[in-house]
Design a protein around this motif. Structure first.
Motif, PDB file in Angstrom:
ATOM      1  N   VAL A  91       1.957  14.632   3.530  1.00 16.93           N
ATOM      2  CA  VAL A  91       0.766  13.770   3.497  1.00 16.93           C
ATOM      3  C   VAL A  91       0.428  13.494   2.042  1.00 16.93           C
ATOM      4  O   VAL A  91       0.274  14.431   1.246  1.00 16.93           O
ATOM      5  CB  VAL A  91      -0.419  14.435   4.225  1.00 16.93           C
ATOM      6  CG1 VAL A  91      -1.649  13.535   4.169  1.00 16.93           C
ATOM      7  CG2 VAL A  91      -0.041  14.758   5.678  1.00 16.93           C
ATOM      8  N   ARG A  92       0.325  12.222   1.686  1.00 13.27           N
ATOM      9  CA  ARG A  92       0.088  11.837   0.298  1.00 13.27           C
ATOM     10  C   ARG A  92      -1.166  10.996   0.171  1.00 13.27           C
ATOM     11  O   ARG A  92      -1.491  10.206   1.062  1.00 13.27           O
ATOM     12  CB  ARG A  92       1.279  11.034  -0.248  1.00 13.27           C
ATOM     13  CG  ARG A  92       2.605  11.790  -0.276  1.00 13.27           C
ATOM     14  CD  ARG A  92       3.714  10.908  -0.825  1.00 13.27           C
ATOM     15  NE  ARG A  92       4.978  11.634  -0.970  1.00 13.27           N
ATOM     16  CZ  ARG A  92       5.927  11.683  -0.046  1.00 13.27           C
ATOM     17  NH1 ARG A  92       5.752  11.026   1.101  1.00 13.27           N
ATOM     18  NH2 ARG A  92       7.032  12.355  -0.243  1.00 13.27           N
ATOM     19  N   ASP A  93      -1.843  11.150  -0.944  1.00 10.74           N
ATOM     20  CA  ASP A  93      -2.928  10.251  -1.356  1.00 10.74           C
ATOM     21  C   ASP A  93      -2.331   9.339  -2.418  1.00 10.74           C
ATOM     22  O   ASP A  93      -1.987   9.784  -3.512  1.00 10.74           O
ATOM     23  CB  ASP A  93      -4.091  11.072  -1.914  1.00 10.74           C
ATOM     24  CG  ASP A  93      -5.302  10.208  -2.274  1.00 10.74           C
ATOM     25  OD1 ASP A  93      -5.127   8.990  -2.454  1.00 10.74           O
ATOM     26  OD2 ASP A  93      -6.402  10.762  -2.382  1.00 10.74           O
ATOM     27  N   THR A  94      -2.201   8.056  -2.110  1.00  9.78           N
ATOM     28  CA  THR A  94      -1.378   7.158  -2.919  1.00  9.78           C
ATOM     29  C   THR A  94      -2.157   6.280  -3.884  1.00  9.78           C
ATOM     30  O   THR A  94      -1.560   5.428  -4.549  1.00  9.78           O
ATOM     31  CB  THR A  94      -0.551   6.235  -2.009  1.00  9.78           C
ATOM     32  OG1 THR A  94      -1.449   5.352  -1.311  1.00  9.78           O
ATOM     33  CG2 THR A  94       0.264   7.033  -1.000  1.00  9.78           C
ATOM     34  N   ASN A  95      -3.467   6.459  -3.971  1.00  9.40           N
ATOM     35  CA  ASN A  95      -4.252   5.501  -4.754  1.00  9.40           C
ATOM     36  C   ASN A  95      -5.365   6.205  -5.529  1.00  9.40           C
ATOM     37  O   ASN A  95      -6.295   6.755  -4.935  1.00  9.40           O
ATOM     38  CB  ASN A  95      -4.852   4.435  -3.828  1.00  9.40           C
ATOM     39  CG  ASN A  95      -5.462   3.267  -4.582  1.00  9.40           C
ATOM     40  OD1 ASN A  95      -5.481   3.243  -5.799  1.00  9.40           O
ATOM     41  ND2 ASN A  95      -5.963   2.290  -3.842  1.00  9.40           N
ATOM     42  N   SER A  96      -5.276   6.164  -6.845  1.00  8.74           N
ATOM     43  CA  SER A  96      -6.313   6.769  -7.678  1.00  8.74           C
ATOM     44  C   SER A  96      -7.322   5.735  -8.169  1.00  8.74           C
ATOM     45  O   SER A  96      -8.324   6.086  -8.782  1.00  8.74           O
ATOM     46  CB  SER A  96      -5.671   7.454  -8.891  1.00  8.74           C
ATOM     47  OG  SER A  96      -4.948   6.506  -9.672  1.00  8.74           O
ATOM     48  N   GLY A  97      -7.043   4.446  -7.869  1.00  2.72           N
ATOM     49  CA  GLY A  97      -7.930   3.384  -8.338  1.00  2.72           C
ATOM     50  C   GLY A  97      -8.674   2.714  -7.205  1.00  2.72           C
ATOM     51  O   GLY A  97      -8.953   3.322  -6.167  1.00  2.72           O
ATOM     52  N   ASP A  98      -8.998   1.434  -7.393  1.00  2.00           N
ATOM     53  CA  ASP A  98      -9.711   0.676  -6.364  1.00  2.00           C
ATOM     54  C   ASP A  98      -8.755   0.225  -5.262  1.00  2.00           C
ATOM     55  O   ASP A  98      -7.532   0.186  -5.447  1.00  2.00           O
ATOM     56  CB  ASP A  98     -10.375  -0.567  -6.974  1.00  2.00           C
ATOM     57  CG  ASP A  98     -11.519  -0.215  -7.917  1.00  2.00           C
ATOM     58  OD1 ASP A  98     -12.073   0.896  -7.770  1.00  2.00           O
ATOM     59  OD2 ASP A  98     -11.854  -1.038  -8.777  1.00  2.00           O
ATOM     60  N   PHE A  99      -9.334  -0.118  -4.102  1.00  2.00           N
ATOM     61  CA  PHE A  99      -8.576  -0.729  -3.015  1.00  2.00           C
ATOM     62  C   PHE A  99      -9.298  -1.999  -2.605  1.00  2.00           C
ATOM     63  O   PHE A  99     -10.512  -1.997  -2.393  1.00  2.00           O
ATOM     64  CB  PHE A  99      -8.448   0.220  -1.819  1.00  2.00           C
ATOM     65  CG  PHE A  99      -7.684  -0.377  -0.666  1.00  2.00           C
ATOM     66  CD1 PHE A  99      -6.337  -0.682  -0.799  1.00  2.00           C
ATOM     67  CD2 PHE A  99      -8.300  -0.630   0.541  1.00  2.00           C
ATOM     68  CE1 PHE A  99      -5.616  -1.228   0.253  1.00  2.00           C
ATOM     69  CE2 PHE A  99      -7.586  -1.173   1.606  1.00  2.00           C
ATOM     70  CZ  PHE A  99      -6.249  -1.475   1.457  1.00  2.00           C
ATOM     71  N   ASN A 100      -8.539  -3.086  -2.500  1.00  2.00           N
ATOM     72  CA  ASN A 100      -9.112  -4.387  -2.173  1.00  2.00           C
ATOM     73  C   ASN A 100      -8.611  -4.892  -0.827  1.00  2.00           C
ATOM     74  O   ASN A 100      -7.430  -4.740  -0.499  1.00  2.00           O
ATOM     75  CB  ASN A 100      -8.732  -5.423  -3.236  1.00  2.00           C
ATOM     76  CG  ASN A 100      -9.242  -5.054  -4.614  1.00  2.00           C
ATOM     77  OD1 ASN A 100     -10.375  -4.602  -4.753  1.00  2.00           O
ATOM     78  ND2 ASN A 100      -8.407  -5.224  -5.622  1.00  2.00           N
ATOM     79  N   PHE A 101      -9.525  -5.492  -0.068  1.00  4.44           N
ATOM     80  CA  PHE A 101      -9.134  -6.216   1.136  1.00  4.44           C
ATOM     81  C   PHE A 101     -10.152  -7.314   1.382  1.00  4.44           C
ATOM     82  O   PHE A 101     -11.226  -7.343   0.771  1.00  4.44           O
ATOM     83  CB  PHE A 101      -9.015  -5.284   2.352  1.00  4.44           C
ATOM     84  CG  PHE A 101     -10.286  -4.554   2.732  1.00  4.44           C
ATOM     85  CD1 PHE A 101     -11.123  -5.045   3.730  1.00  4.44           C
ATOM     86  CD2 PHE A 101     -10.636  -3.367   2.110  1.00  4.44           C
ATOM     87  CE1 PHE A 101     -12.284  -4.371   4.073  1.00  4.44           C
ATOM     88  CE2 PHE A 101     -11.791  -2.677   2.458  1.00  4.44           C
ATOM     89  CZ  PHE A 101     -12.623  -3.190   3.441  1.00  4.44           C
TER      90      PHE A 101
END
Length: 525
Positions: free
Chosen positions: A482-492
């Motif tokens: 199990v990985r956490d893949t994002n240390s920055g913002d997430f856009n949608f």
């Protein structure tokens, strides 16, 4: 295809309705076997004037062949029954429709519907618990133990997911993938519990060029892919049966071209604009009917096995989809893999595109040996059970599950619980004892319900299915990462219900997540 037309095979269409008197369907509709759950009679012909989904689905399966009308279905002599469960959606009617009292002798059931998922779902709510129990009985007992092939659409939400959320005070009715141009799937088919059940055969859609239809949902629970078309503008959609007459249906006098009553379609009884995994599933259902007609002794898992073994590897030049975060590389879609048993698998296409000719040939091979009884390990817990923080790294957190049973794998389910303030960051990968890796939860999906102003949405006994290990041995140590893949913002993107405008939603990453329990269940023989 060795003169196979599906004759003698009963196919149930569980949908919005079915026009039983349609000129190109009526010869194949079984008398008295369809059902309208709303009016409690045997005629589920739709009252809608805007097109009947089930009528179009039925045409792709078994529109009558060689009658100088319209087209022909994949299995043009298969027998049809239609049930409009989508108009009712009660659990009792669902049971009756899926191998219960109204479809107990069906060999194939087509399910061209699905659920848009914007947040993690448990596999063990009261509905799904009862459904799994019912289907286990159906697959073990119906048709003298041969069960029923349940063909299920993967979904049409690669780029956009319907939802109902409040984000930053805005009423959002749909969400769109900011990264779809990078080929990051918004909806993972297996996040819908039905599509992570061993009892369904999940189908993704192909366009006329033999690659993923732009809308088709994907994931490790996809079994095979089949033609579903595009939108009929720059790339063809599917031609199939439509509500009769030019005053109702997808094709009617107010439309243009073929769908507007052109010379080729004067009575508007057919449409050229049908698409979706709703089209792909009935194509696969038709192929299943051909397989069973060729060899009626096959059980439901034999049919699936034959589809997998004869599927065509397509989109061979596919490049894996990856991205970088904080100097580390992550996969959003690994593309084609070859497992230790020699099967090719792709989250977009499953084992590949259905091949009716090859499938019928294999079904009639005198040397074909049926699969043994279905076995299950039950859910086996990881050797480490204590909760742990999920670091933002490519290494992630690993859990090991030791399996002592030696089965030939048919499907692998991972069950896990995890909390995170941004579920879209999380990826889940399974590695078999033979070293085959399957990304069952790709990162950057549209699992963004946790951004709703009023609710949390953690993984709580979420179950995800992978077909990628088909044919491998179950015995040995399996690894779940199990990985956490994002240390920055997430856009949608969100679609504002009040203004009908598209708004960009940017979410921050306030805290690390926690992985709780992990277990694995393997089905095989």
């Amino acid at each position: 295809m060795q003169d196979q037309t599906g004759s003698g095979v009963k196919v149930a269409v569980i949908d919005s309705g079915l026009e039983i008197a349609h000129e190109d369907l009526k010869a194949n509709v079984l008398s008295g076997r369809s059902y309208d759950f709303i009016n409690s009679d045997n005629d589920p012909t739709s009252w809608s004037r805007d097109g009947d989904h089930g009528t179009s689905v039925a045409g792709l399966i078994a529109a009558t062949g060689f009658n100088d009308l319209g087209g022909r279905g994949v299995a043009p002599d298969a027998s049809l029954m239609g049930l409009n469960w989508l108009q009712s959606q009660s659990f009792l009617h669902w049971q009756q429709s899926l191998g219960g009292t109204r479809t107990d002798d069906a060999r194939v059931i087509n399910l061209s519907y699905g659920l848009d998922v914007s947040g993690p779902m448990t596999f063990f709510d009261s509905w799904n618990n009862a459904a799994e129990s019912h289907l286990a009985q159906v697959q073990a007992s119906n048709n003298s133990g041969k069960g029923i092939v349940l063909m299920k659409s993967a979904g049409n939400s690669f780029e956009e997911v319907g939802t109902s959320m409040t984000i930053n005070g805005r009423n959002i009715y749909a969400i769109g993938n900011y990264h779809y141009v990078h080929r990051w799937s918004g909806h993972i088919a297996g996040t819908e519990p039905e599509s992570s059940s061993i009892y369904y055969t999940v189908i993704s859609a192909l366009n006329a060029y033999g690659s993923r239809s732009s809308y088709s949902s994907t994931g490790a629970s996809v079994w095979v892919s089949a033609p579903g078309g595009e939108y009929g503008t720059s790339s063809p959609a599917m031609i199939t049966t439509d509500q009769s007459g030019c005053s109702s249906g997808y094709a009617k006098s107010s439309e243009s071209g073929f769908d507007g009553g052109s010379e080729e379609n004067e009575s508007c009884n057919y449409t050229s604009s049908f698409n979706g995994t709703s089209s792909a599933a009935p194509v696969a259902s038709g192929v299943a009917a051909l397989i069973i007609a060729a060899n009626p002794d096959l059980h439901w898992r034999d049919v699936r096995h034959i589809l997998a073994a004869t599927a065509v590897k397509i989109d061979k030049s596919f490049l894996p989809v990856s991205f970088s975060d904080n100097g580390q590389s992550f996969y959003a879609e690994p593309g084609w893999i070859t497992n230790n048993a020699g099967y090719h698998f792709h989250n977009w296409y499953g084992f590949g595109m259905v091949d009716a000719t090859a499938a019928v040939t294999m079904a009639t091979d005198a040397g074909y040996e049926s699969l043994g009884p279905l076995q299950s390990t039950g859910f086996v817990s990881a050797t480490t059970v204590s909760p742990v923080t999920i670091p933002e790294s490519a290494d992630g957190v690993t859990r090991t599950v030791a399996i002592s049973d030696n089965y030939s794998v048919e499907g692998v389910q991972v069950r896990f619980s995890a909390s995170h303030s941004r579920d879209a960051d999380i990826s889940v990968e399974i590695t078999s004892p033979a070293g085959t890796r399957s990304l069952v939860l790709p990162p950057r999906s549209l699992l963004v319900l946790d951004q709703d102003d009023y609710q949390d949405a953690d993984f709580a006994d979420t179950v995800l299915l992978s077909n990628a290990f088909y044919g491998e041995s179950s015995q040995g140590n399996w690894t779940i990462t199990v990985r956490d893949t994002n240390s920055g913002d997430f856009n949608f993107f969100g679609y504002d219900a009040n203004t009908d405008q598209t708004v960009l939603i940017t979410t921050s990453n306030p805290a690390s997540g926690t992985l709780g329990s992990v277990s694995l269940r393997i089905y095989g023989h």
